[in-house]
Design a protein around this motif. Structure first.
Motif, PDB file in Angstrom:
ATOM      1  N   ALA A 172      35.846  40.740  39.077  1.00 19.04           N
ATOM      2  CA  ALA A 172      35.534  39.387  39.546  1.00 19.04           C
ATOM      3  C   ALA A 172      36.817  38.624  39.859  1.00 19.04           C
ATOM      4  O   ALA A 172      37.681  38.474  38.986  1.00 19.04           O
ATOM      5  CB  ALA A 172      34.721  38.650  38.504  1.00 19.04           C
ATOM      6  N   PRO A 173      36.985  38.158  41.090  1.00 13.44           N
ATOM      7  CA  PRO A 173      38.219  37.435  41.442  1.00 13.44           C
ATOM      8  C   PRO A 173      38.277  36.057  40.784  1.00 13.44           C
ATOM      9  O   PRO A 173      37.230  35.438  40.508  1.00 13.44           O
ATOM     10  CB  PRO A 173      38.125  37.310  42.963  1.00 13.44           C
ATOM     11  CG  PRO A 173      36.664  37.381  43.270  1.00 13.44           C
ATOM     12  CD  PRO A 173      36.061  38.280  42.229  1.00 13.44           C
ATOM     13  N   ASP A 174      39.464  35.602  40.503  1.00 15.02           N
ATOM     14  CA  ASP A 174      39.681  34.264  39.945  1.00 15.02           C
ATOM     15  C   ASP A 174      39.664  33.269  41.107  1.00 15.02           C
ATOM     16  O   ASP A 174      40.676  33.056  41.776  1.00 15.02           O
ATOM     17  CB  ASP A 174      41.019  34.230  39.213  1.00 15.02           C
ATOM     18  CG  ASP A 174      41.269  32.897  38.510  1.00 15.02           C
ATOM     19  OD1 ASP A 174      40.575  31.913  38.833  1.00 15.02           O
ATOM     20  OD2 ASP A 174      42.185  32.847  37.661  1.00 15.02           O
ATOM     21  N   THR A 186      42.105  24.328  45.882  1.00 19.58           N
ATOM     22  CA  THR A 186      41.693  23.048  46.482  1.00 19.58           C
ATOM     23  C   THR A 186      40.252  23.084  46.988  1.00 19.58           C
ATOM     24  O   THR A 186      39.807  22.148  47.634  1.00 19.58           O
ATOM     25  CB  THR A 186      42.617  22.680  47.651  1.00 19.58           C
ATOM     26  OG1 THR A 186      42.494  23.678  48.677  1.00 19.58           O
ATOM     27  CG2 THR A 186      44.063  22.602  47.203  1.00 19.58           C
ATOM     28  N   LEU A 187      39.526  24.165  46.668  1.00 19.37           N
ATOM     29  CA  LEU A 187      38.159  24.309  47.154  1.00 19.37           C
ATOM     30  C   LEU A 187      37.194  24.445  45.983  1.00 19.37           C
ATOM     31  O   LEU A 187      37.578  24.802  44.871  1.00 19.37           O
ATOM     32  CB  LEU A 187      38.050  25.543  48.055  1.00 19.37           C
ATOM     33  CG  LEU A 187      38.958  25.545  49.284  1.00 19.37           C
ATOM     34  CD1 LEU A 187      38.878  26.879  50.011  1.00 19.37           C
ATOM     35  CD2 LEU A 187      38.581  24.415  50.242  1.00 19.37           C
ATOM     36  N   ALA A 188      35.933  24.151  46.261  1.00 20.01           N
ATOM     37  CA  ALA A 188      34.904  24.217  45.228  1.00 20.01           C
ATOM     38  C   ALA A 188      33.883  25.282  45.594  1.00 20.01           C
ATOM     39  O   ALA A 188      33.255  25.190  46.658  1.00 20.01           O
ATOM     40  CB  ALA A 188      34.215  22.854  45.090  1.00 20.01           C
ATOM     41  N   PRO A 189      33.695  26.314  44.747  1.00 21.56           N
ATOM     42  CA  PRO A 189      32.668  27.311  45.038  1.00 21.56           C
ATOM     43  C   PRO A 189      31.275  26.683  44.987  1.00 21.56           C
ATOM     44  O   PRO A 189      30.950  25.940  44.059  1.00 21.56           O
ATOM     45  CB  PRO A 189      32.846  28.340  43.914  1.00 21.56           C
ATOM     46  CG  PRO A 189      34.207  28.080  43.349  1.00 21.56           C
ATOM     47  CD  PRO A 189      34.451  26.617  43.536  1.00 21.56           C
ATOM     48  N   GLU A 196      45.644  38.476  49.897  1.00 15.61           N
ATOM     49  CA  GLU A 196      44.762  38.697  48.748  1.00 15.61           C
ATOM     50  C   GLU A 196      44.447  40.175  48.549  1.00 15.61           C
ATOM     51  O   GLU A 196      44.188  40.621  47.422  1.00 15.61           O
ATOM     52  CB  GLU A 196      43.468  37.910  48.938  1.00 15.61           C
ATOM     53  CG  GLU A 196      43.655  36.411  48.834  1.00 15.61           C
ATOM     54  CD  GLU A 196      42.504  35.634  49.463  1.00 15.61           C
ATOM     55  OE1 GLU A 196      41.389  36.201  49.542  1.00 15.61           O
ATOM     56  OE2 GLU A 196      42.714  34.479  49.875  1.00 15.61           O
ATOM     57  N   ALA A 197      44.494  40.944  49.639  1.00 16.10           N
ATOM     58  CA  ALA A 197      44.231  42.378  49.554  1.00 16.10           C
ATOM     59  C   ALA A 197      45.469  43.179  49.188  1.00 16.10           C
ATOM     60  O   ALA A 197      45.403  44.410  49.075  1.00 16.10           O
ATOM     61  CB  ALA A 197      43.665  42.877  50.882  1.00 16.10           C
ATOM     62  N   GLY A 198      46.613  42.502  48.997  1.00 20.17           N
ATOM     63  CA  GLY A 198      47.814  43.184  48.539  1.00 20.17           C
ATOM     64  C   GLY A 198      48.861  43.451  49.584  1.00 20.17           C
ATOM     65  O   GLY A 198      49.869  44.118  49.296  1.00 20.17           O
TER      66      GLY A 198
END
Length: 349
Positions: free
Chosen positions: A41-43, A50-53, A153-155
């Protein structure tokens, strides 16, 4: 195929939301994607502070990929629209490429928004499951760099001219604000400026495995002060970034005299095909250099003529390079800026 998605909204504007791709969870079965998502599970707070899931991440069918053509074996090119970023094209206005080696993939430029970058990611995943090891940025302008975060994000390592980090830091607030306005805040959700991991001072090479070597070269101040080209040694194809334009009027954000010298040097390179930053997407070389060289020469000649005649800047920009208008798209969007930059540079000759 299935992929991981999460709905994100701007904290300042809860109505501005978008389903954002989370890279690395692609699977042929939805259950496999969901299991991987539960296990790793990503953090989201760290990824998108700055965003809200809106809701927890989920797995859904793979979204729309950007269109790419295979310009050479293992080398793919996307043709961006000849337009300014807007709510119709959502920032898909620059050419993008990727090269597949035996061990990994390199992406060359990433578009104006994260959403464009996600379309590139999907296009790559449709062709290979190899990791994306490098994202190469040809210069600092937002239509080429702001889609990079999905690859980070994928490295992937971000590679750029050594001058890009400082230049982008100085401008990124203005870039982010202006692009969000142009494409709309919802479409812009998840977009942020990249930070280079590898700074190229002069030249370097990237090995994607199996003899797939990319040679990266920086150039003196010309289109910008951050230009870099990518030569795929296997195919001979040169990714020129915005050092080369076709149809789209060239945009001067560096040095006119420097760009003229760089174009002369590039025209002498032992390559026969070039991917420009706009237009093409693949051009015969050095024939494709001629329209660029003509425009820059006219820009310089008209500017010097105006300076010699004592014409004021405000009046000069109305006439400088006007003869080139029929040959280029977006003339009114860029030529006044080009004329202004040329005038302020050449008045000190």
């Amino acid at each position: 195929m299935f992929e991981a998605l999460v709905s994100l909204c701007l904290v300042a504007d809860p109505t501005a939301c978008r389903e954002v791709l989370l890279p690395g969870f692609e699977a042929s079965a939805q259950s496999t994607c969901a299991e991987a998502l539960r296990a790793q599970a990503p953090d989201l707070v760290a990824l998108f502070p700055t965003l809200a899931p809106g809701v927890p991440p989920r797995c859904g069918p793979v979204g729309t990929a950007l269109d790419f053509e295979e310009a050479a074996p293992g080398v793919f090119v996307h043709l961006g629209r000849i337009a300014e970023p807007d709510r119709d094209n959502l920032g898909d206005v620059a050419n993008i490429g990727f090269v597949i080696g035996q061990e990994s993939v390199a992406v060359i430029d990433t578009g104006t928004t994260r959403a464009v970058g996600e379309g590139v990611w999907r296009a790559i995943r449709a062709r290979t499951d190899l990791p994306v090891s490098h994202v190469i940025l040809t210069h600092m302008h937002p239509d080429h760099v702001l889609g990079a975060s999905v690859f980070v994000e994928a490295g992937a390592q971000v590679v750029a001219n050594a001058a890009l980090a400082r230049a982008l830091l100085d401008r990124q607030a203005n870039y982010l604000e202006s692009i969000a306005t142009l494409v709309g805040p919802g479409a812009f959700v998840g977009t942020r400026a990249p930070r280079p991991d590898l700074a190229v001072e002069d030249r370097t090479q990237i090995d994607l495995g199996g003899g797939r070597i990319l040679t990266l070269r920086t150039w003196p101040v010309s289109h910008t002060g951050t230009d870099l080209t990518v030569h795929d040694e296997g195919s001979g194809l040169l990714f020129a970034g915005d050092l080369v334009f076709q149809r789209h009027l060239p945009a001067l954000d560096g040095s006119l005299r420097g760009w003229q010298r760089v174009m002369a040097d590039m025209a002498a390179l032992p390559v026969t095909r070039v991917v420009p930053g706009h237009g093409g997407p693949v051009l015969d070389w050095p024939d494709a250099a001629k329209p660029m060289q003509r425009y820059l020469d006219v820009l310089a000649a008209d500017t010097r003529q105006a300076l010699d005649a004592g014409v004021r800047l405000g009046d000069a920009v109305l006439t400088i390079a006007e003869s080139e208008r029929p040959r280029w798209a977006l003339f009114d969007a860029y030529n006044p800026r080009n004329a202004t930059n040329a005038f302020t540079e050449l008045e000190w000759e």
